[in-house]
Design an enzyme around this catalytic site. Structure first.
Site, PDB file in Angstrom:
ATOM      1  N   ASP A   1      61.945  19.052  28.486  1.00  0.00           N
ATOM      2  CA  ASP A   1      62.894  18.667  29.531  1.00  0.00           C
ATOM      3  C   ASP A   1      64.296  18.986  29.026  1.00  0.00           C
ATOM      4  O   ASP A   1      64.534  19.023  27.831  1.00  0.00           O
ATOM      5  CB  ASP A   1      62.747  17.196  29.988  1.00  0.00           C
ATOM      6  CG  ASP A   1      62.589  16.193  28.869  1.00  0.00           C
ATOM      7  OD1 ASP A   1      63.168  16.399  27.782  1.00  0.00           O
ATOM      8  OD2 ASP A   1      61.894  15.181  29.074  1.00  0.00           O
TER       9      ASP A   1
ATOM     10  N   HIS B   1      62.464  18.197  23.797  1.00  0.00           N
ATOM     11  CA  HIS B   1      63.339  17.352  24.613  1.00  0.00           C
ATOM     12  C   HIS B   1      64.768  17.739  24.240  1.00  0.00           C
ATOM     13  O   HIS B   1      65.234  17.400  23.153  1.00  0.00           O
ATOM     14  CB  HIS B   1      63.098  15.872  24.313  1.00  0.00           C
ATOM     15  CG  HIS B   1      61.719  15.405  24.665  1.00  0.00           C
ATOM     16  ND1 HIS B   1      61.286  15.283  25.974  1.00  0.00           N
ATOM     17  CD2 HIS B   1      60.666  15.042  23.898  1.00  0.00           C
ATOM     18  CE1 HIS B   1      60.028  14.858  25.984  1.00  0.00           C
ATOM     19  NE2 HIS B   1      59.625  14.706  24.734  1.00  0.00           N
TER      20      HIS B   1
ATOM     21  N   GLU C   1      56.434  19.178  25.709  1.00  0.00           N
ATOM     22  CA  GLU C   1      57.075  18.103  26.490  1.00  0.00           C
ATOM     23  C   GLU C   1      58.475  18.497  26.931  1.00  0.00           C
ATOM     24  O   GLU C   1      59.416  17.701  26.877  1.00  0.00           O
ATOM     25  CB  GLU C   1      57.155  16.821  25.648  1.00  0.00           C
ATOM     26  CG  GLU C   1      55.828  16.364  25.104  1.00  0.00           C
ATOM     27  CD  GLU C   1      55.881  15.020  24.389  1.00  0.00           C
ATOM     28  OE1 GLU C   1      56.917  14.320  24.459  1.00  0.00           O
ATOM     29  OE2 GLU C   1      54.881  14.664  23.747  1.00  0.00           O
TER      30      GLU C   1
ATOM     31  N   GLU D   1      54.030  12.535  16.118  1.00  0.00           N
ATOM     32  CA  GLU D   1      55.276  12.015  15.524  1.00  0.00           C
ATOM     33  C   GLU D   1      55.062  11.248  14.218  1.00  0.00           C
ATOM     34  O   GLU D   1      55.515  10.110  14.068  1.00  0.00           O
ATOM     35  CB  GLU D   1      56.004  11.137  16.557  1.00  0.00           C
ATOM     36  CG  GLU D   1      56.325  11.895  17.844  1.00  0.00           C
ATOM     37  CD  GLU D   1      57.022  11.035  18.906  1.00  0.00           C
ATOM     38  OE1 GLU D   1      57.091   9.809  18.733  1.00  0.00           O
ATOM     39  OE2 GLU D   1      57.473  11.600  19.907  1.00  0.00           O
TER      40      GLU D   1
ATOM     41  N   ASN E   1      51.694  16.988  16.959  1.00  0.00           N
ATOM     42  CA  ASN E   1      52.772  17.089  17.946  1.00  0.00           C
ATOM     43  C   ASN E   1      54.003  16.323  17.463  1.00  0.00           C
ATOM     44  O   ASN E   1      53.885  15.219  16.931  1.00  0.00           O
ATOM     45  CB  ASN E   1      52.251  16.457  19.251  1.00  0.00           C
ATOM     46  CG  ASN E   1      53.156  16.674  20.441  1.00  0.00           C
ATOM     47  OD1 ASN E   1      53.555  17.813  20.724  1.00  0.00           O
ATOM     48  ND2 ASN E   1      53.493  15.609  21.153  1.00  0.00           N
TER      49      ASN E   1
END
Ligand code: XIL
Length: 380
Positions: free
Chosen positions: A297, A265, A295, A187, A229
């Protein structure tokens, strides 16, 4: 042959037939938690006209994924990992990539200066080895989860360079040959994609901290796959362009970077654009980079319709993201940010009981799970 001998022979034959039947129909249902597809499939009779889908043993995601040459992973939290055997069994059964959710982060691993705590990370790595899972470490350099000793006082550039190099060398070499891939830098692009994100590393060292971090990680473990990432850079737009630009520059400067993690996400009220995802993955492929969904979700609480509608919408997003991953050659896996709904970070962040993962509060498989299974089995 006497009558008694004949009887004994008949009894033996009967026993043999019953054992055969048991081995064929009953035992496979009690298969171990981490049997791979080949083992499980071997136990399914080849032609069994009366058997329908429901009777077939469930083939775990990791087995199906292995057949498609990708991995399926999950981020792991220490509390359930330590206390809940069902959580561990599910993790080992379904996933072949393990991501320590928090315990490889700077603030955890070096919470006091020069005192490294590898206890939790070691436990996860040992578990992964025991169950033939890959390990993806996260994150060596991040603007968050920094220890107080680091953020509480100012440092010179030289001091910060030393601190970062020491941290990366120590952690990466500790897990050399055990951690397959690392989020080296996490990030670093600002949320709007305008610039690099302000952080202790950018202010204290300058933008070159990114390239340096990759070089140091590569020196510490030349065989590890090194990743950048980030979130909201999955499709096309300002942020993913900025990430692309950064990666392109790193490649041009011969920085040892091997891949990019797309966090994913998302929510059913804001689904990703699958065509854009594919285009983005392809342009990253053209830069020579591997891509992973790191990651994933999918929040459902802000969606419309019944709970069943929401779960179906969620399943469709998981299905389509995985389909894109299977369609581009450089996508090597998909990991969810948590093993099951009760442990999703989304519940903590949003303070409400969302259900963003593949398994529900009782660890039951959700429609999203079946969707993933189905796309892994299908040819398209
Ligand atoms: C999150 C964890 O899930 C939380 O438990 C922790 O409190 C904060 O970090 N992007 C990332 C992950 O790269 O490391 C974050 O993980 C979630 C967002």
């Amino acid at each position: 042959m006497t009558r008694r001998a004949r009887l004994r022979l008949a009894a033996l034959a009967l026993l043999f037939a019953v054992s055969l039947l048991l081995a064929w129909r009953v035992l496979p249902r009690f298969g171990g938690v981490h049997g791979e597809a080949s083992v499980i499939q071997a136990s399914i009779p080849v032609s069994s006209p009366v058997q329908n889908q429901k009777d077939l043993p469930n083939v775990p995601l990791r087995s199906l994924a292995a057949q498609r040459n990708i991995h399926i992973g999950a981020a792991v939290q220490m509390e359930p990992f330590r206390s809940d055997a069902t959580y561990r069994a599910l993790l080992a059964k379904e996933f072949n990539n393990l991501i320590p959710e928090n315990v490889m982060k700077f603030g955890h691993i070096q919470s006091e200066r020069d005192r490294y705590d590898f206890v939790d990370a070691d436990a996860l790595v040992a578990f992964a080895q025991q169950h033939q899972m890959q390990v993806h470490g996260t994150a060596l350099v991040w603007y968050r989860n920094l220890p107080k000793w680091l953020t509480d006082r100012p440092w010179t550039r030289e001091e910060l360079l030393l601190i970062l190099r020491q941290h990366i060398y120590t952690v990466v070499s500790r897990f050399r040959g055990q951690v397959n891939s690392w989020d080296v830098v996490n990030e670093s692009v600002s949320p709007d994609g305008e610039s690099l994100r302000s952080s202790i590393w950018l202010e204290g060292i300058g933008p070159e901290y990114i390239g340096l971090a990759f070089r140091w990680a590569h020196e510490a473990d030349p065989a590890a796959r090194l990743f950048y990432n980030d979130y909201r850079g999955e499709g096309l737009g300002k942020k993913s362009d900025r990430i692309y630009q950064l990666l392109k520059e790193l490649k041009q400067d011969n920085i040892p970077i091997h891949g990019v993690g797309l966090q994913m996400h998302v929510g059913i009220d804001e689904p990703p654009n699958f065509a854009e995802l594919k285009t983005n993955m392809q342009r990253l492929n053209d830069l020579g980079l591997e891509v992973k969904i790191t990651e994933m979700d999918v929040q459902i609480m802000d969606g419309i319709g019944s709970q069943a509608d929401k779960l179906a919408a969620q399943a469709s997003i998981y299905r389509n993201v995985l389909r894109v991953c299977l369609q581009v050659p450089n996508c090597t896996g998909l990991s969810t940010w948590g093993v099951a709904d009760p442990f999703s970070w989304i519940r903590l962040v949003n303070h409400r009981p969302d259900s963003p993962l593949l398994f529900d509060d009782s660890y039951r498989r959700k429609p999203a799970y079946s969707a993933m299974q189905q796309i892994l089995k299908s040819a398209d």
